[in-house]
Design an enzyme around this catalytic site. Structure first.
Site, short mmCIF file in Angstrom:
data_model
loop_
_atom_site.label_atom_id
_atom_site.label_comp_id
_atom_site.label_asym_id
_atom_site.label_seq_id
_atom_site.Cartn_x
_atom_site.Cartn_y
_atom_site.Cartn_z
N LYS A 38 0.79 -1.17 0.06
CA LYS A 38 -0.01 0.01 0.06
C LYS A 38 0.94 1.23 0.02
O LYS A 38 0.66 2.13 -0.61
CB LYS A 38 -0.93 0.20 1.07
CG LYS A 38 -2.16 -0.96 1.15
CD LYS A 38 -2.98 -0.76 2.27
CE LYS A 38 -2.46 -1.07 3.68
NZ LYS A 38 -2.12 -2.47 3.91
N ARG A 82 -10.30 1.12 7.38
CA ARG A 82 -10.18 -0.56 7.60
C ARG A 82 -11.34 -1.27 8.27
O ARG A 82 -11.17 -2.43 8.20
CB ARG A 82 -8.93 -0.68 8.64
CG ARG A 82 -7.49 -0.87 8.18
CD ARG A 82 -6.55 -0.97 9.18
NE ARG A 82 -5.08 -1.49 9.01
CZ ARG A 82 -4.12 -0.81 8.54
NH1 ARG A 82 -4.13 0.49 8.24
NH2 ARG A 82 -3.08 -1.69 8.58
N ARG A 96 10.85 -7.48 5.32
CA ARG A 96 10.75 -5.98 5.37
C ARG A 96 11.60 -5.28 6.17
O ARG A 96 11.75 -5.57 7.42
CB ARG A 96 9.39 -5.56 5.40
CG ARG A 96 9.32 -3.86 5.24
CD ARG A 96 7.72 -3.49 5.16
NE ARG A 96 7.11 -3.76 6.53
CZ ARG A 96 5.83 -3.22 6.60
NH1 ARG A 96 5.14 -2.53 5.31
NH2 ARG A 96 5.03 -3.51 7.72
N ARG A 122 10.74 -3.29 11.64
CA ARG A 122 9.24 -2.67 12.24
C ARG A 122 8.99 -3.73 13.39
O ARG A 122 8.73 -4.73 13.18
CB ARG A 122 7.94 -2.44 11.20
CG ARG A 122 7.88 -1.10 11.15
CD ARG A 122 6.91 -0.71 10.17
NE ARG A 122 5.53 -1.22 10.30
CZ ARG A 122 4.36 -1.06 9.36
NH1 ARG A 122 4.51 -0.39 8.61
NH2 ARG A 122 3.34 -1.41 9.75
N ARG A 143 -2.16 -9.42 12.69
CA ARG A 143 -2.74 -8.20 11.89
C ARG A 143 -3.34 -8.89 10.42
O ARG A 143 -4.26 -8.48 9.95
CB ARG A 143 -1.17 -7.52 11.21
CG ARG A 143 -0.77 -6.65 12.39
CD ARG A 143 0.52 -5.87 12.37
NE ARG A 143 0.83 -5.49 10.79
CZ ARG A 143 1.90 -5.11 10.34
NH1 ARG A 143 2.93 -5.98 10.33
NH2 ARG A 143 2.00 -4.50 9.25
P1 AMP Z 1 0.26 0.35 8.63
O1 AMP Z 1 1.32 1.30 8.50
O2 AMP Z 1 -0.91 0.68 7.67
O3 AMP Z 1 0.49 -1.15 8.64
O4 AMP Z 1 -0.39 0.46 10.27
C1 AMP Z 1 0.33 0.24 11.25
C2 AMP Z 1 -0.64 0.18 12.36
O5 AMP Z 1 -1.27 1.37 12.54
C3 AMP Z 1 -1.97 -0.98 12.24
O6 AMP Z 1 -1.24 -2.17 12.76
C4 AMP Z 1 -2.89 -0.19 13.50
O7 AMP Z 1 -2.34 -0.51 14.60
C5 AMP Z 1 -2.67 1.09 13.22
N1 AMP Z 1 -3.41 1.64 11.98
C6 AMP Z 1 -3.15 2.03 10.89
N2 AMP Z 1 -4.27 2.59 10.28
C7 AMP Z 1 -5.46 2.30 11.00
C8 AMP Z 1 -6.77 2.24 11.00
N3 AMP Z 1 -7.46 2.90 9.62
N4 AMP Z 1 -7.48 1.96 11.91
C9 AMP Z 1 -7.04 1.46 13.18
N5 AMP Z 1 -5.77 1.29 13.16
C10 AMP Z 1 -4.85 1.77 12.20
#
Ligand code: AMP
Length: 225
Positions: free
Chosen positions: A23, A97, A134, A165, A176
């Protein structure tokens, strides 16, 4: 010579997909093509965590364990960013999400509408393998995927140190991916029922995926209103 955006500057695009579907990489490219801001809730939340405020410490618990931040909180973060944005368009990365987040987003935008939601389709196995390999830059946050060829400990963009990460640990990845099935797959079906969804194969090289994503947004821009 400056590139001419292929589509109007007010495009409102959502990008969804399993963790590890690419993404961040694809949203960066789409936002450049469309000349709109790339808004990543993951990046915004990580930036808040890094500020080490009481809110940041509270959010850290969710991010480190791979749990979703409560809907109202993450909607507030996005609403602040949309309010600041003069272009009135966006590529939203990792938001919404859940169906509840999407309903709140639609309310926030009304009477304007979303143009398109792109689901970057990768199998759970491919997603897991990518996340396990990653590395991200500790300074600029840029992810380094298995296809980038960066094997040393430094970011090719800014020279920052590359690191794993915290939420890319095996059991957190499983959580996740499970949350994606449980909460985001119903959202994808919800967007499909509204006629907004395009699913594209995101398992190949990043350049090929980017070409498919660009074709999808160009088709929407070319469609009669
Ligand atoms: P990402 O960088 O998109 O993988 O997001 C990392 C983390 O941020 C996720 O595992 C959630 O803990 C939080 N997060 C990101 N976007 C959302 C969302 N739309 N709703 C809830 N938690 C989010």
């Amino acid at each position: 010579m400056a590139a001419t955006p292929a589509t109007p500057a007010r495009a409102r695009i959502l990008v969804l997909g399993r963790p590890g579907s690419g993404k961040g990489t694809q949203c960066t490219r789409l936002a450049t093509i469309l000349a709109v801001p790339h808004i990543s809730t993951g990046d915004l939340l990580r930036a808040t965590v890094a500020r080490d405020t009481p809110l940041g410490r509270m959010l850290k618990g969710y991010l480190d364990t791979g749990e979703l931040v409560p809907d109202d909180l993450v909607v507030d973060v996005v609403a602040d960013h949309l309010a600041d944005d003069p272009t009135n368009g966006f590529v939203l990365d990792g938001f919404p999400r859940t169906v509840a987040q999407a309903e709140q987003l639609v309310e926030l935008l009304a009477p304007d509408e979303l143009d398109l939601a792109i689901d970057l389709a990768v199998s759970p196995g491919v997603a897991r393998a990518r996340l396990l390999r990653r590395l991200v830059c500790g300074d600029c946050g840029r992810p380094t995927g298995p296809q980038s060829g960066e094997t040393d400990a430094q970011c090719g963009e800014c020279g920052g140190l590359l690191a794993t990460r915290l939420d890319d640990e095996a059991s957190t990845i499983s959580r996740r991916l499970a949350l994606h099935e449980e909460l985001t797959e119903p959202l994808i079906a919800w967007l499909d029922a509204k006629g907004l969804l395009v699913r594209i194969d995101a398992e190949g090289p990043a350049d090929e995926v980017a070409a498919r994503a660009a074709a999808a947004v160009t088709r929407v821009a070319a469609a009669p209103a």
